[in-house]
Scaffold this motif. Structure first.
Motif, PDB file in Angstrom:
ATOM      1  N   SER A  92      -3.529  -8.165   7.475  1.00  0.00           N
ATOM      2  CA  SER A  92      -3.536  -9.626   7.530  1.00  0.00           C
ATOM      3  C   SER A  92      -3.247 -10.238   6.162  1.00  0.00           C
ATOM      4  O   SER A  92      -2.454 -11.182   6.049  1.00  0.00           O
ATOM      5  CB  SER A  92      -4.894 -10.137   8.031  1.00  0.00           C
ATOM      6  N   ASN A  93      -3.868  -9.690   5.130  1.00  0.00           N
ATOM      7  CA  ASN A  93      -3.636 -10.200   3.773  1.00  0.00           C
ATOM      8  C   ASN A  93      -2.191  -9.975   3.338  1.00  0.00           C
ATOM      9  O   ASN A  93      -1.600 -10.842   2.691  1.00  0.00           O
ATOM     10  CB  ASN A  93      -4.588  -9.545   2.780  1.00  0.00           C
ATOM     11  N   ALA A  94      -1.625  -8.836   3.674  1.00  0.00           N
ATOM     12  CA  ALA A  94      -0.235  -8.552   3.302  1.00  0.00           C
ATOM     13  C   ALA A  94       0.703  -9.548   3.967  1.00  0.00           C
ATOM     14  O   ALA A  94       1.644 -10.050   3.328  1.00  0.00           O
ATOM     15  CB  ALA A  94       0.133  -7.119   3.680  1.00  0.00           C
ATOM     16  N   LEU A  95       0.466  -9.857   5.227  1.00  0.00           N
ATOM     17  CA  LEU A  95       1.299 -10.841   5.926  1.00  0.00           C
ATOM     18  C   LEU A  95       1.098 -12.245   5.357  1.00  0.00           C
ATOM     19  O   LEU A  95       2.057 -12.981   5.130  1.00  0.00           O
ATOM     20  CB  LEU A  95       0.983 -10.836   7.418  1.00  0.00           C
ATOM     21  N   ARG A  96      -0.135 -12.597   5.136  1.00  0.00           N
ATOM     22  CA  ARG A  96      -0.458 -13.947   4.668  1.00  0.00           C
ATOM     23  C   ARG A  96       0.085 -14.209   3.262  1.00  0.00           C
ATOM     24  O   ARG A  96       0.629 -15.275   2.980  1.00  0.00           O
ATOM     25  CB  ARG A  96      -1.965 -14.155   4.678  1.00  0.00           C
ATOM     26  N   TYR A  97      -0.078 -13.243   2.359  1.00  0.00           N
ATOM     27  CA  TYR A  97       0.264 -13.468   0.957  1.00  0.00           C
ATOM     28  C   TYR A  97       1.573 -12.802   0.532  1.00  0.00           C
ATOM     29  O   TYR A  97       1.947 -12.880  -0.633  1.00  0.00           O
ATOM     30  CB  TYR A  97      -0.878 -12.987   0.058  1.00  0.00           C
ATOM     31  N   VAL A 126      -7.109   6.644   2.950  1.00  0.00           N
ATOM     32  CA  VAL A 126      -7.261   5.813   1.758  1.00  0.00           C
ATOM     33  C   VAL A 126      -6.397   4.579   1.974  1.00  0.00           C
ATOM     34  O   VAL A 126      -5.223   4.701   2.339  1.00  0.00           O
ATOM     35  CB  VAL A 126      -6.827   6.558   0.473  1.00  0.00           C
ATOM     36  N   ILE A 127      -6.984   3.408   1.767  1.00  0.00           N
ATOM     37  CA  ILE A 127      -6.247   2.149   1.846  1.00  0.00           C
ATOM     38  C   ILE A 127      -6.144   1.597   0.432  1.00  0.00           C
ATOM     39  O   ILE A 127      -7.156   1.410  -0.245  1.00  0.00           O
ATOM     40  CB  ILE A 127      -6.962   1.125   2.745  1.00  0.00           C
ATOM     41  N   LEU A 128      -4.910   1.359   0.003  1.00  0.00           N
ATOM     42  CA  LEU A 128      -4.649   0.763  -1.309  1.00  0.00           C
ATOM     43  C   LEU A 128      -4.071  -0.623  -1.067  1.00  0.00           C
ATOM     44  O   LEU A 128      -3.041  -0.750  -0.403  1.00  0.00           O
ATOM     45  CB  LEU A 128      -3.642   1.595  -2.094  1.00  0.00           C
ATOM     46  N   GLU A 129      -4.732  -1.633  -1.577  1.00  0.00           N
ATOM     47  CA  GLU A 129      -4.262  -3.004  -1.365  1.00  0.00           C
ATOM     48  C   GLU A 129      -3.609  -3.550  -2.629  1.00  0.00           C
ATOM     49  O   GLU A 129      -3.772  -3.006  -3.720  1.00  0.00           O
ATOM     50  CB  GLU A 129      -5.431  -3.902  -0.954  1.00  0.00           C
TER      51      GLU A 129
END
Length: 136
Positions: free
Chosen positions: A39-44, A101-104
């Motif tokens: 969601s953050n990747a799409l939003r920002y 592992v999730i890397l944001e």
């Protein structure tokens, strides 16, 4: 009494979101954070990376050396994942011998490749448990 409520809430959160063998976050937490990262990747307009790690030959370790040694191996894998990744990365045990592992907020894809190679390199060495060298 308020401190008892806070302690109870902390314990419930620990049970709900953390793996009791490795201390890493669990599948439920992983799913929430993955949804949040997407969601953050799409939003920002940012990027995130998702790495899946599946241990080869883990079933053999559990079957031949016992679950206690298998659990120690899982804890060692969790320790190594924590050691090589950033504090902001989300490290999860999502199943028996499966980790993620999730890397944001990825700025540079080269850095994710470097981390992936570090994980592979660290987990490729034999792990010494109870005087036995275990290779996964």
């Amino acid at each position: 009494m308020l401190s008892d409520v806070h302690e109870r809430d902390r314990k419930l959160s620990q049970m709900a979101y953390y793996d009791n063998v490795t201390g890493l976050t669990n599948r439920d937490y992983f799913m929430e954070r993955l949804d949040q990262a997407a969601s953050n990747a799409l939003r920002y307009g940012s990027h995130f990376c998702l790495m899946f790690i599946d241990l080869d030959n883990f079933k053999i370790v559990n079957d031949t050396l016992g679950h206690q040694v298998g659990d120690e191996l899982l804890r060692e894998v969790a320790r190594q994942l924590t050691e090589v990744s950033r504090n902001s990365d989300v490290r999860c045990r999502i199943g028996g011998d499966e980790f993620a592992v999730i890397l944001e907020n990825i700025q540079d894809l080269e850095g994710t490749g470097v981390l992936a190679q570090k994980i592979i390199d660290n987990l490729s060495w034999p792990i010494n448990l109870h005087g036995l060298e275990i290779t996964i």
